[in-house]
Design an enzyme around this catalytic site. Structure first.
Site, PDB file in Angstrom:
ATOM      1  N   GLY A   1       0.700  24.441  -3.795  1.00 53.19           N
ATOM      2  CA  GLY A   1      -0.928  24.922  -3.870  1.00 53.19           C
ATOM      3  C   GLY A   1      -1.558  24.599  -5.076  1.00 53.19           C
ATOM      4  O   GLY A   1      -1.231  23.403  -5.584  1.00 53.19           O
ATOM      5  N   GLY A   2      -2.561  25.443  -5.757  1.00 48.03           N
ATOM      6  CA  GLY A   2      -3.218  25.131  -6.447  1.00 48.03           C
ATOM      7  C   GLY A   2      -2.309  24.984  -7.722  1.00 48.03           C
ATOM      8  O   GLY A   2      -2.725  23.069  -8.151  1.00 48.03           O
TER       9      GLY A   2
ATOM     10  N   ARG B   1       9.066  30.307  -6.275  1.00 46.27           N
ATOM     11  CA  ARG B   1       7.645  31.045  -5.905  1.00 46.27           C
ATOM     12  C   ARG B   1       7.592  32.442  -4.082  1.00 46.27           C
ATOM     13  O   ARG B   1       8.359  32.557  -4.115  1.00 46.27           O
ATOM     14  CB  ARG B   1       6.735  30.368  -5.472  1.00 46.27           C
TER      15      ARG B   1
ATOM     16  N   GLU C   1      -3.648 -12.993  -8.497  1.00 47.21           N
ATOM     17  CA  GLU C   1      -5.084 -13.802  -8.976  1.00 47.21           C
ATOM     18  C   GLU C   1      -6.019 -12.828  -8.595  1.00 47.21           C
ATOM     19  O   GLU C   1      -6.115 -12.380  -7.452  1.00 47.21           O
ATOM     20  CB  GLU C   1      -5.189 -14.927  -9.092  1.00 47.21           C
TER      21      GLU C   1
ATOM     22  N   ILE D   1       3.013  22.508  -1.200  1.00 48.34           N
ATOM     23  CA  ILE D   1       3.454  23.567  -1.463  1.00 48.34           C
ATOM     24  C   ILE D   1       3.901  24.138  -2.414  1.00 48.34           C
ATOM     25  O   ILE D   1       3.584  25.431  -2.722  1.00 48.34           O
ATOM     26  CB  ILE D   1       5.321  22.231  -1.150  1.00 48.34           C
TER      27      ILE D   1
ATOM     28  N   TRP E   1      -3.062  -8.260 -12.696  1.00 46.23           N
ATOM     29  CA  TRP E   1      -2.110  -7.378 -12.376  1.00 46.23           C
ATOM     30  C   TRP E   1      -0.723  -7.627 -12.707  1.00 46.23           C
ATOM     31  O   TRP E   1       0.075  -7.387 -12.324  1.00 46.23           O
ATOM     32  CB  TRP E   1      -2.426  -7.463 -10.704  1.00 46.23           C
TER      33      TRP E   1
ATOM     34  N   THR F   1       1.401  -5.279  -0.011  1.00 49.02           N
ATOM     35  CA  THR F   1       0.961  -4.084   0.905  1.00 49.02           C
ATOM     36  C   THR F   1       1.752  -3.875   1.963  1.00 49.02           C
ATOM     37  O   THR F   1       2.390  -4.163   2.284  1.00 49.02           O
ATOM     38  CB  THR F   1      -0.853  -4.072   1.137  1.00 49.02           C
ATOM     39  N   SER F   2       1.440  -2.758   2.459  1.00 50.03           N
ATOM     40  CA  SER F   2       2.183  -1.955   3.331  1.00 50.03           C
ATOM     41  C   SER F   2       1.680  -2.791   4.541  1.00 50.03           C
ATOM     42  O   SER F   2       2.269  -3.040   6.067  1.00 50.03           O
ATOM     43  CB  SER F   2       2.167  -0.502   3.622  1.00 50.03           C
TER      44      SER F   2
ATOM     45  N   GLU G   1       3.944  -5.885  -4.963  1.00 54.63           N
ATOM     46  CA  GLU G   1       4.852  -7.076  -4.259  1.00 54.63           C
ATOM     47  C   GLU G   1       4.389  -6.495  -2.920  1.00 54.63           C
ATOM     48  O   GLU G   1       5.447  -6.616  -1.752  1.00 54.63           O
ATOM     49  CB  GLU G   1       6.278  -6.662  -4.710  1.00 54.63           C
TER      50      GLU G   1
END
Length: 408
Positions: A364-365, A292, A131, A362, A162, A390-391, A388
């Protein structure tokens, strides 16, 4: 009781490969489009229904798999495809688990089939607990259900938020307060049948991730449902409330509420979802690092990249093992004496956030653009540490279970 094993049997491997093929061929190619559209991917759900993945029979088979590995295996493969679309496919399952955890055999047989529909007329269902002022703090829930004895009906008023599939679902499962004096122990779950007057969709949320999954408020304005829609029945509820009142007077044993019974059963499954997303991001990053080239050699030839990938894979495998252990314990009726369900969800969800962030680094851009899927995976991964429980709530559950202390 099935022995704990880290090896899938031949039948499970066949199902896993079938799910993986669907995720690779149907879900993943559609992922970017439905993420951008921020709409329920009905055509993909229908395809899942046609092949039997979105069906009561399939999920029942996985849910009652004696090894406990059917559901986590299913979640990992589908969420490897895409978290938003996969949640649209499996979101009905939380409502189904709510009925399985709290309902009678008659209620299970009546309502769960209606949650799915069929391949020609696909339906979805919604579980409504949170709620605006009561998420993890279920004791603050305000939605009320009052029994009208003369008509044998329950009258429900309140606002839920939610809610996955909220408002677009045929069947809604709603948790409401029936005895405010008992706090979280005074809750019960109710089936709201399709087209019930007084139920309406409120705000639909525009989200950071899992954007192909519909999340909205559900408004309940004098919603009346038959007494038979109380999950578990009136007699069972009265007995449970009487025990809760007696225990409150004596300071006795803890009585679980309806919402917590559902979440406790589903936490390892959420951990498996997180493992699927983490694995997907890791595989993209590994492939990128192998192909890469910079300064005349693949970037995985650098320890800084190679060691990150080694850590990513180690964390993913560790998370999967925690999920599998909790799932095996749950199906075999072994109590979570060390909050193993919360452990699995906590570690796997934190792993997904970390691994997807490392995947972006890893790449990158390129990883920061929507041309590559790790950007979406990172946005999707954030939800696992939130919904369900939070941590922080998982850590609280674990600490309380280990210490027996009312840690706040």
């Amino acid at each position: 009781m099935a022995e704990f094993t880290m090896e899938l049997n031949d039948e499970q491997k066949e199902v896993r490969d079938w799910l993986h093929g669907f995720a690779a061929d149907v879900i993943r190619p559609a992922a970017a489009e439905w993420d951008e559209r921020e709409e329920t991917p009905w055509p993909v759900i229908q395809e899942a229904a046609k092949v039997g993945i979105y069906s009561l029979d399939f999920y029942a088979q996985q849910y009652f798999d004696s090894t406990g590995l059917g559901i986590p295996m299913t979640m990992e493969e589908l969420f490897w495809g895409d978290a938003g679309i996969a949640l649209s496919i499996v979101g009905t399952g939380l409502a189904a688990v709510g009925v399985l955890a709290n309902g009678t055999e008659e209620q299970i047989g009546t309502w769960i089939p209606q949650m799915y529909g069929d391949a020609n007329d696909v339906k979805v269902a919604a579980f409504c607990s949170s709620e605006p002022d009561a998420g993890s703090d279920v004791a603050s829930m305000r939605t009320r259900a009052v029994y009208d004895e003369a008509k044998d009906e329950w009258v429900i008023n309140g606002t839920k938020t939610w809610a996955t599939n909220g408002g677009i679902a045929g069947v809604h499962v709603v948790v409401a307060v029936v005895d405010p004096e008992l706090g979280s122990k005074g809750h019960a779950s109710f089936i709201i049948p399709p087209n019930t007057p007084g139920l309406a969709q409120g705000q639909k949320f525009k989200k950071h991730g899992i954007r192909a999954s519909h999340t909205a408020e559900v408004i309940l304005d004098n919603v009346r449902v038959p007494g038979s829609c109380l999950l578990g029945g009136k007699q069972k509820l009265d007995e449970r409330l009487a025990r809760a009142r007696e225990n409150a007077r004596k300071g006795g044993e803890r009585v679980k509420n309806a919402a917590m019974a559902t979440f406790e059963a589903s936490r390892p499954a959420v951990g498996a979802m997180a493992v699927g997303t983490a694995r997907a991001a890791y595989e993209v990053a590994l492939d990128y690092a192998m192909t890469r080239e910079q300064f005349g050699r693949p970037i995985i030839d650098n320890q800084g990249v190679a060691f990150q990938l080694a850590d990513m894979r180690t964390q993913i495998d560790a998370a999967r093992l925690l999920v599998w252990r909790a799932s095996w314990m749950a199906i075999n009726g072994k109590p979570f004496t060390a909050a193993e369900g919360s452990m699995s969800k906590l570690f796997a969800s934190e792993t997904a956030k970390k691994v997807t962030a490392q995947a972006i680094q890893i790449l990158g851009g390129n990883g920061y653009t929507r041309e590559y899927p790790v950007e979406r995976m990172h946005r999707d991964a954030a939800i696992y540490t939130i919904f369900e429980g939070t941590s922080e709530i998982q850590r609280l559950v674990i600490a309380r279970t280990l210490s027996g202390m009312p840690i706040r």
